[in-house]
Design an enzyme around this catalytic site. Structure first.
Site, short mmCIF file in Angstrom:
data_model
loop_
_atom_site.label_atom_id
_atom_site.label_comp_id
_atom_site.label_asym_id
_atom_site.label_seq_id
_atom_site.Cartn_x
_atom_site.Cartn_y
_atom_site.Cartn_z
N GLY A 220 26.22 138.53 24.50
CA GLY A 220 26.80 138.15 23.21
C GLY A 220 28.18 137.55 23.44
CB THR A 222 34.22 136.54 25.29
OG1 THR A 222 33.43 135.75 26.19
CG2 THR A 222 35.40 137.13 26.05
CB THR A 224 30.95 141.57 20.71
OG1 THR A 224 31.15 140.92 19.45
CG2 THR A 224 30.19 142.85 20.48
N GLY A 225 32.08 141.65 23.77
CA GLY A 225 31.97 142.18 25.13
C GLY A 225 33.13 143.11 25.47
CD GLU A 242 25.04 137.61 32.28
OE1 GLU A 242 25.63 136.51 32.18
OE2 GLU A 242 24.84 138.15 33.38
CB CYS A 276 25.28 131.40 26.62
SG CYS A 276 23.89 131.51 27.73
P1 NAD Z 1 27.84 139.11 19.03
O1 NAD Z 1 28.78 139.53 20.09
O2 NAD Z 1 28.31 139.02 17.64
O3 NAD Z 1 26.56 140.08 18.98
C1 NAD Z 1 25.70 140.27 20.06
C2 NAD Z 1 25.02 141.61 19.93
O4 NAD Z 1 26.00 142.64 20.00
C3 NAD Z 1 24.30 141.83 18.61
O5 NAD Z 1 23.11 142.55 18.86
C4 NAD Z 1 25.29 142.67 17.82
O6 NAD Z 1 24.69 143.46 16.83
C5 NAD Z 1 25.88 143.53 18.91
N1 NAD Z 1 27.21 144.07 18.64
C6 NAD Z 1 28.14 143.61 17.78
N2 NAD Z 1 29.26 144.37 17.86
C7 NAD Z 1 29.03 145.31 18.79
C8 NAD Z 1 29.81 146.36 19.35
N3 NAD Z 1 31.06 146.58 18.96
N4 NAD Z 1 29.26 147.12 20.31
C9 NAD Z 1 28.01 146.89 20.74
N5 NAD Z 1 27.22 145.91 20.25
C10 NAD Z 1 27.73 145.13 19.29
O7 NAD Z 1 27.30 137.73 19.58
P2 NAD Z 1 26.38 136.72 18.82
O8 NAD Z 1 27.23 136.00 17.82
O9 NAD Z 1 25.14 137.41 18.39
O10 NAD Z 1 25.96 135.70 19.99
C11 NAD Z 1 26.65 134.54 20.26
C12 NAD Z 1 27.47 134.70 21.53
O11 NAD Z 1 26.65 135.15 22.59
C13 NAD Z 1 28.07 133.39 22.02
O12 NAD Z 1 29.41 133.60 22.39
C14 NAD Z 1 27.25 133.03 23.24
O13 NAD Z 1 27.89 132.22 24.17
C15 NAD Z 1 26.92 134.38 23.76
N6 NAD Z 1 25.75 134.35 24.62
C16 NAD Z 1 25.92 134.55 25.95
C17 NAD Z 1 24.83 134.47 26.81
C18 NAD Z 1 25.01 134.70 28.29
O14 NAD Z 1 24.02 134.97 28.94
N7 NAD Z 1 26.21 134.62 28.83
C19 NAD Z 1 23.56 134.20 26.30
C20 NAD Z 1 23.42 133.99 24.93
C21 NAD Z 1 24.52 134.08 24.10
#
Ligand code: NAD
Length: 482
Positions: A220, A222, A224-225, A242, A276
């Site tokens: 997801g 960065t 949230t990461g 990731e 991504c």
């Molecule tokens: P996001 O961070 O909003 O959410 C991703 C997931 O995390 C969802 O399931 C969400 O419910 C969960 N989440 C949200 N807050 C959380 C927390 N505090 N603790 C644990 N889990 C939580 O991301 P998004 O908007 O769904 O996705 C888009 C992003 O993902 C973009 O930045 C994209 O580049 C990235 N992405 C990265 C890769 C990779 O492999 N590097 C692949 C696909 C997408």
């Protein structure tokens, strides 16, 4: 397949404590209602995964390999209904939805062909010492909304093959296909080996903090990461992250413009830019800037955007309202700073005001390097074209910023492109292609694009811990460590 969505816990259907509407991004109608997993139900899912762990981790590797292949077969057998459901909730075209589901199967099959390494450290008269990889335990798999199944395949295949059990959580924006896959797999895997839960924004944090989860495999943003890492810190839960990217592509002056334009277009706009590893900044040498801009604009004119269910549509809407609003704010910022749109621009300027989160394909003509559309990950169908004179300047600009996910260099001379590519700070650098991934190749983000890796032998190892067993021989004949 559009009603009756239940979670899967210990191999059985579980209704949520409540339900919420999942919207179709093409028209904002309700695509289905998803269960909200209560804290107690999450505890049950983790307990089910933990209860299944001794049996699953003791299952011979070859048996687990067969079951991972059986997962691929079972999901692919439901390709038609699953692809329609995925298009409804995610927005991508039916062909792209089919591609994602088949890609999920491809990832499972490819990963199932891998093996875990074993190192004999010492085999002497005094001692036998062997290091093997053992499963970590219960894995929490947290997935975003751009590729609900595609991103999950990267996690489920190695986690299960390595002997872990899993609690799988899709994004609240795209839970439906995942819930159906959980249902399909109830008869394929032993109960509790794969649990599927869905819910609101509170569920992800509860998973990262859950003391019964041994590893969080997260994909997801960065932002949230960072929260995932913080949530996992008190229990030192293992994490792989990731994360986001703002991938540069550098185009050298010797390219064949018509031949490269189409490849670049799809490297930018596939899945409406919600990838991504999409090209998110295109640095073009001044000698080819104008012709390439025109070729990209002309090609864009041949590609139809619309509801993913309609014939001939290749690109769908942005997946959800918050992301749509974020892209609109980037476009507004560009307009406020006087940027020129070679094509596209804010939807309202194009007379688009219908339902659905559609953003016109947009090329921003050489905005300043410090503008938001260059510095931020747009994650939508909007691309800044950036002119450069000097390759040193292009490399410096490409390497600036917090991200380091992917990068690409385009040239008629692969050696010249390689010389540039070796200097780019990214986990994957492509020459004359982009976004090509396989289950056999390690995929990892540098800098704030990630921690750890996915796919390939290294990605499989991430789901294990090393265990070294040493036997003092002292004249005995111990020959095996199991
Ligand atoms: P996001 O961070 O909003 O959410 C991703 C997931 O995390 C969802 O399931 C969400 O419910 C969960 N989440 C949200 N807050 C959380 C927390 N505090 N603790 C644990 N889990 C939580 O991301 P998004 O908007 O769904 O996705 C888009 C992003 O993902 C973009 O930045 C994209 O580049 C990235 N992405 C990265 C890769 C990779 O492999 N590097 C692949 C696909 C997408």
């Amino acid at each position: 397949m559009t009603t009756g969505f239940t979670m899967t816990i210990a191999g059985v259907a579980i209704a949520g404590a409540s339900e919420y509407d999942v919207l179709d991004p093409a028209d904002e109608t309700v695509a289905g209602r998803a269960p909200v997993c209560s804290p107690e139900q999450l505890d049950q899912a983790v307990a089910a995964a933990r209860a299944a762990l001794p049996g699953w981790s003791a299952t011979p590797f070859e048996e687990r390999r067969k079951l991972v292949l059986a997962v691929a077969d079972a999901v692919e057998a439901q390709l038609e209904p699953l692809k329609r459901l995925l298009t409804r909730e995610q927005g991508k075209s039916l062909d792209d939805a089919a591609g994602e589901i088949l890609g999920f199967g491809y990832w499972l099959r490819g990963t199932a062909s891998l093996s875990l390494p074993e190192t004999v450290n010492e085999d002497s008269a005094e001692r036998l010492s062997v290091t093997r990889r053992v499963p970590l335990g219960v894995v929490g798999a947290i997935v975003p909304w751009n590729y609900p199944l595609g991103n999950a395949g990267f996690k489920l295949a190695p986690a299960l093959l390595a002997g872990n059990t899993v609690v799988w959580k899709p994004s609240p924006f795209t839970p439906l296909t995942t819930l159906k896959v959980g249902e399909i797999l109830r008869d394929v895997l032993p109960p509790g080996v794969l649990n599927v839960v869905s819910g609101d924004a509170g569920l992800g944090p509860r998973m990262t903090e859950h003391p019964g989860i041994d590893m969080i495999s997260y994909t997801g943003s960065t932002r949230t990461g960072r929260q995932v890492m913080a949530g996992a810190a008190p229990t030192l839960t293992r994490v792989t992250l990731e994360l986001g990217g703002n991938d540069p592509a550098i185009v050298l002056p010797d390219i064949d413009v018509p031949a490269v334009a189409e490849k670049l277009f799809w490297g930018v706009f596939a899945n409406s830019g919600q990838v991504c590893l999409a090209i998110k900044r295109l640095y073009i040498h001044r000698d080819v800037y104008e012709p390439l801009k025109q070729a990209l604009a002309a090609y864009a004119g041949t590609v139809r955007m619309g509801p993913g269910t309609e014939a001939g549509v290749r690109l769908g809407p942005v997946q959800n309202r918050p992301q749509y609003d974020r892209i609109l704010s980037l476009l507004d910022d560009s307009r406020a700073h006087g940027h020129t749109f070679a094509i596209g621009g804010p939807p309202q300027d194009q007379g688009q005001d219908g339902p659905g989160y559609f953003v016109p394909l947009t090329l921003v003509d050489n905005p300043s390097e410090d503008s938001r559309i260059v510095q931020e990950e747009q994650f939508g169908p909007v691309l800044p074209l950036l002119r450069f004179d000097d390759i040193e300047d292009a490399v410096t600009r490409a390497n600036a910023g917090e991200y380091g996910l992917g990068a690409s260099v385009w040239s008629a001379d692969p050696e010249a492109a390689l010389a540039v590519g070796r200097r780019l700070e990214a986990g994957t650098v492509w020459i004359n292609e982009v976004q090509h991934l396989t289950p056999y190749v390690t995929f990892a983000g540098h800098k704030q694009s990630g921690l750890g890796s996915e796919s390939g032998p290294e990605g499989l190892i991430e789901f294990t811990a090393p265990r070294t067993i040493t036997v003092r021989r002292d004249g005995t004949t111990a020959t095996a460590v199991s």
